[in-house]
Enzyme design. Structure first.
Site, PDB file in Angstrom:
ATOM      1  N   HIS A 298      -8.966  11.113  -0.155  1.00 48.52           N
ATOM      2  CA  HIS A 298      -8.111   9.709  -0.212  1.00 48.52           C
ATOM      3  C   HIS A 298      -6.844   9.938   0.702  1.00 48.52           C
ATOM      4  CE1 HIS A 298      -5.817   6.224  -1.867  1.00 48.52           C
ATOM      5  NE2 HIS A 298      -6.810   5.692  -2.058  1.00 48.52           N
TER       6      HIS A 298
ATOM      7  N   HIS B 118       0.927  -1.290   0.008  1.00 48.75           N
ATOM      8  CA  HIS B 118       0.119  -0.005  -0.032  1.00 48.75           C
ATOM      9  C   HIS B 118       0.669   1.130  -0.120  1.00 48.75           C
ATOM     10  CE1 HIS B 118      -3.553   2.327   1.743  1.00 48.75           C
ATOM     11  NE2 HIS B 118      -4.086   1.915   0.596  1.00 48.75           N
TER      12      HIS B 118
END
Length: 668
Positions: A555, A325
C-alpha cells in the site's frame, strides 16, 4: 508540452480509493473483534472482504469464521481444480498436524496436578475433547510410551527426566526413568510426574535482540534516512526489527512525552486508533483532519463521542472527485515537535499485513522566545514548504498547529516536501505542488545530467487512475518529464529514460498473506484498464524478498531513480500519491496551469542532504544494509511481467485458483 485541458477525468478516480469505495466507516457497535482462523480481523476488514463475495458465500464465511471450519461452498469450488485439491489436502494435513501438536502439548501439561491448576480455561477445555481423551487413554504420547518394564532394558538418556527432546524415536531408544525412580512411578514421586517441565532452550537471534529494543533505539539506528516500513504480522521476526515501526512504536513514550497530536488521514477507526496511544497519552488533545462529508462525516464523529479529547477538521475538497489522501502526523512533545509522513490509513488492517512506508523526523526543538516565523528553516526549506501546505487547508482548526510549526526549529530536516492540494495552480504556484514541485526540486538540487541522464525511473504504487488513451497523453511526456529532470534542466531526451512501474499481479495478490481480500486495497478498475492497455507493457512484479515482504501486498507508494547496475540511487520519494492525475496534477491551457484534485504529501530524499554524496548506496537486503545505505522496500532489478502475468484488477472475479486461505474473489 501537450495541452491536457481536454483530458479531464469525468468519473471518480479509483486511484484515490484506499479501500472499496462503498466501504462504510464502522460504527462503535461494529468494532468488536472476531476470531479468524488465521489472525484477528477488524470489522472493517471483514466487511471489505465480504463486499466482493456473493451473499450466500458471505453468510457461509461468517458462520465458518466462528466455528473454525472451512466453507463447504468455497471448498466445492476449489475442488474443481487439481491444484486446488492439492492445496486443500495440504491445508487439511496442516490442520491435522496442528491438532496433534496441540494434543501432545496437552498431554504434557496433564501429567502434573499442580501445573494443570494454573493452565488457562481454553487448555482445560481442549483436554476434555473426545480426540484428546482417546489420545490419553491409548498412551500414544511419545514421552509416556516407554513403560517401566522397558526402561529397565533401554539405556538411560543423559538428560533423564529433564530431557527436552520430542522425537518419538528418541524415546524408543532411551529410557528417561532412572532405576532408583522406577519404583516410585505409581506413588507419583517421579519428577516428570510431579509436573517439572524440562528446560526450554531459546536461541537469541540478532533480529530478536533488535526487536527487543525501545522504539527510540530503532529510530536512531535508521538515521540519517529515517525511512521505515510498518511491521507485518505473519512474517519472520528477522524482518520486523531494524528499519520497521508499528503505530504503537511511533506513539510510544519512548519517542517523547506527548502533549497533543494531529492526525491527517483518509480513513480512521477511532477506537482502534486510541488503543495505539499509550494509556498515559489517551486523554491528550487530538485533532483529526479528514475529507469526509455527509453520512461518512457523521459516522466518524459518532465514533469519537466517547472521547472528549478528540476534535475534527474537515478538509475542503474544491475539485470534483478529489479526496483528502494525505497521511501525516504532528506530535507535540514537552521538549519539541515531531513530524511523521507515511502511507497507512489509520485503520487496523492497514498496519497488519501490508507493506507501508514511514518517514519520521527528529524532534524539532523550540525556538528562542522572540524568534521570527521564518527562522529555523532547513537547507531543504522543509519548514517553509510545510507551512505553505498546511495554510492551503484554510482551516481555523489548524491555526494552533501552524503556530506550533512556526515556533519550532526545523533546521535539522533533511528531506524536501512534495505535496498536492486541490485547485488550479497558476504562475509561481504551479511549481509549489504536484509533479511540478518535484520537477522544480530536481531542477535545483537534483543529480547532475552527465551522471544520471540515462538512468531508469521506477514508480511503485497501489492504485492507478485514468491516464489517457495513449502514453503520450500524460505518463510518458508530462509526468516522465518531471521524473527525469536533472540539475539545471528538465529538457532530457525521454526516449533514453526507461520507466518501470511496479504493480501487483493477480498471483501476487492471490498468494499474499491476506489472500484476495488484499486486493480490496489495490483499486485498479476494469473500465479504466480497458481504456489504457498500453500501460501494461510498463508493469513489473511486486517482489520484496530482501525485506521479507513478498507476501505483504504494497500500500506504500514510492518513486526512485536507480542506477543501471541497481546498486545506487540518485533520489527516492515516499508519498501518498498513486499513479493518477488527480494526485500528481495535469497541466492545462498549454501548460499555464496545473490542475490537482486531491490532498497528498510525500518527502523526497536527495543523497547530498543525507549522506553528503552524489548518490545513495541502495539495497533491499536489510540484513546486509550499512548505516548510510538507503534500504528500499522492493527488490532490484524489477522483474517485468510475462505474457501470462496479469495486473490485479479489483472489480472482476478471480476464480481460476483459490487464494492462500481457500477463497475465491467474486465481487458483486
Amino acid at each position: 508540452m501537450s495541452d491536457t485541458d481536454s483530458d479531464v477525468t469525468i468519473e471518480p478516480d479509483p486511484s484515490d480509493w484506499d479501500l472499496c469505495p462503498n466501504l462504510n466507516i464502522p460504527t462503535n457497535s461494529s468494532l468488536s473483534k472476531r476470531q479468524k482462523s488465521y489472525h484477528n480481523m477488524s470489522d472493517s476488514e471483514e466487511e471489505e472482504a465480504s463486499i466482493k463475495l456473493p451473499a450466500a458465500i458471505q453468510r457461509q464465511n461468517t458462520e465458518d469464521s466462528h466455528s473454525g471450519r472451512s466453507s463447504p461452498k468455497l471448498l466445492k469450488k476449489i475442488k474443481k481444480s487439481p491444484l486446488s485439491k492439492t492445496l486443500i489436502s495440504n491445508s487439511l494435513q496442516g490442520e491435522k498436524s496442528a491438532v496433534l501438536d496441540s494434543e501432545s502439548d496437552t498431554n504434557n501439561s496433564a501429567r502434573s496436578k499442580k501445573s494443570s491448576e494454573s493452565k488457562s480455561v481454553s487448555r482445560k477445555e481442549s483436554r476434555d475433547t473426545p480426540a484428546l481423551k482417546r489420545k490419553h487413554s491409548s498412551g500414544d504420547s511419545p514421552k509416556r510410551s516407554p513403560s517401566a518394564k522397558s526402561s529397565e532394558v533401554l539405556p538411560l538418556c543423559r538428560y533423564g527426566s529433564k530431557c527436552y527432546r520430542k522425537n518419538p524415536e528418541h524415546f524408543k531408544e532411551f529410557s528417561h526413568i532412572p532405576k532408583d525412580e522406577d519404583n516410585s512411578i505409581e506413588s507419583g514421586s517421579n519428577p516428570r510426574q510431579r509436573g517439572e517441565s524440562p528446560p526450554i532452550k531459546r536461541q537469541k537471534t540478532g533480529a530478536s535482540r533488535v526487536a527487543a529494543k525501545e522504539p527510540i533505539d530503532v529510530f536512531n539506528h535508521a538515521q540519517p534516512t529515517s525511512f521505515f516500513l510498518t511491521k507485518v504480522h505473519g512474517i519472520s521476526n528477522d524482518y520486523n526489527g531494524t528499519y520497521t515501526m508499528s503505530l504503537k512504536d511511533i506513539l510510544s513514550e519512548s519517542m517523547g512525552n506527548l502533549q497533543e497530536s494531529c492526525q491527517f488521514n483518509y480513513m480512521f477507526e477511532i477506537p482502534w486508533l486510541m488503543q495505539q496511544y499509550p494509556a498515559s497519552f489517551r486523554q491528550k488533545p487530538l485533532l483529526c483532519v479528514h475529507g469526509f462529508q455527509g453520512g461518512q462525516k457523521s459516522a466518524l464523529e459518532a465514533e469519537a463521542r466517547t472521547y472528549t479529547n478528540i476534535k475534527f477538521c474537515q478538509a475542503r475538497l474544491e475539485m470534483p472527485y478529489g479526496t483528502h489522501h494525505t497521511k501525516m502526523m504532528f506530535l507535540l512533545y514537552s521538549n519539541g515537535l515531531r513530524v511523521v509522513i507515511h502511507t497507512s490509513n489509520l485503520i487496523e488492517r492497514d498496519w497488519h499485513q501490508k507493506t507501508q512506508g514511514i518517514w519520521i523526523s527528529p524532534v524539532f526543538p523550540k525556538l528562542k522566545s522572540g524568534a521570527s516565523a521564518t527562522q529555523g528553516d532547513s537547507p531543504t526549506h522543509f519548514k517553509r514548504d510545510l507551512l505553505q501546505y498546511v495554510a492551503a487547508y484554510k482551516a481555523y482548526q489548524l491555526k494552533d498547529w501552524q503556530d506550533h510549526l512556526s515556533r519550532h526549529d526545523l533546521s535539522s530536516a533533511n528531506v524536501f516536501i512534495v505535496g498536492s492540494v486541490p485547485g488550479r495552480h497558476m504562475a509561481e504556484k504551479k511549481h509549489c505542488f504536484g509533479h511540478m514541485k518535484l520537477r522544480k526540486v530536481l531542477n535545483e538540487h537534483g543529480p547532475p545530467k552527465e551522471q544520471t541522464a540515462k538512468w531508469p525511473v521506477i514508480g511503485q504504487f497501489s492504485s492507478i487512475g485514468s491516464l489517457g488513451a495513449s502514453k503520450e497523453n500524460w505518463l510518458a511526456v508530462e509526468f516522465l518529464q518531471s521524473l527525469a529532470t536533472v540539475k539545471g534542466t528538465s529538457s532530457v531526451p525521454l526516449a533514453s529514460v526507461e520507466l518501470k512501474l511496479i504493480f501487483p499481479t493477480v498471483d501476487n495478490v492471490r498468494t499474499s498473506l491476506e489472500g484476495y481480500p488484499a486486493g480490496g486495497s489495490i483499486p485498479y478498475s476494469i473500465n479504466v484498464a480497458k481504456k489504457q492497455p498500453w500501460l501494461h507493457s510498463y508493469f513489473h512484479h511486486w517482489r520484496s524478498e530482501g525485506r521479507g515482504r513478498n507476501r505483504a501486498m504494497p500500500h506504500i507508494k514510492t518513486y526512485c531513480r536507480p542506477s543501471p547496475g541497481w546498486e545506487e540511487a540518485a533520489w527516492f520519494l515516499v508519498t501518498s500519491s498513486n499513479l493518477s492525475k488527480a494526485a500528481w496534477g495535469a497541466l492545462e491551457k498549454k501548460g499555464s496551469q496545473l490542475m490537482i484534485r486531491s490532498y497528498e504529501i510525500g518527502v523526497l530524499f536527495l543523497p547530498m542532504y543525507m549522506v553528503k554524496k552524489s548518490v545513495f548506496k541502495c539495497t533491499s537486503k536489510v540484513k546486509e544494509a550499512g548505516q548510510m545505505t538507503l534500504v528500499l522496500p522492493y527488490d532490484l532489478p524489477p522483474r517485468p511481467y510475462t505474457r501470462e502475468d496479469k495486473p490485479w484488477i479489483w472489480d472482476i472475479a478471480h476464480k481460476e485458483l483459490p487464494d492462500c486461505n481457500g477463497n475465491m474473489w467474486c465481487p458483486s
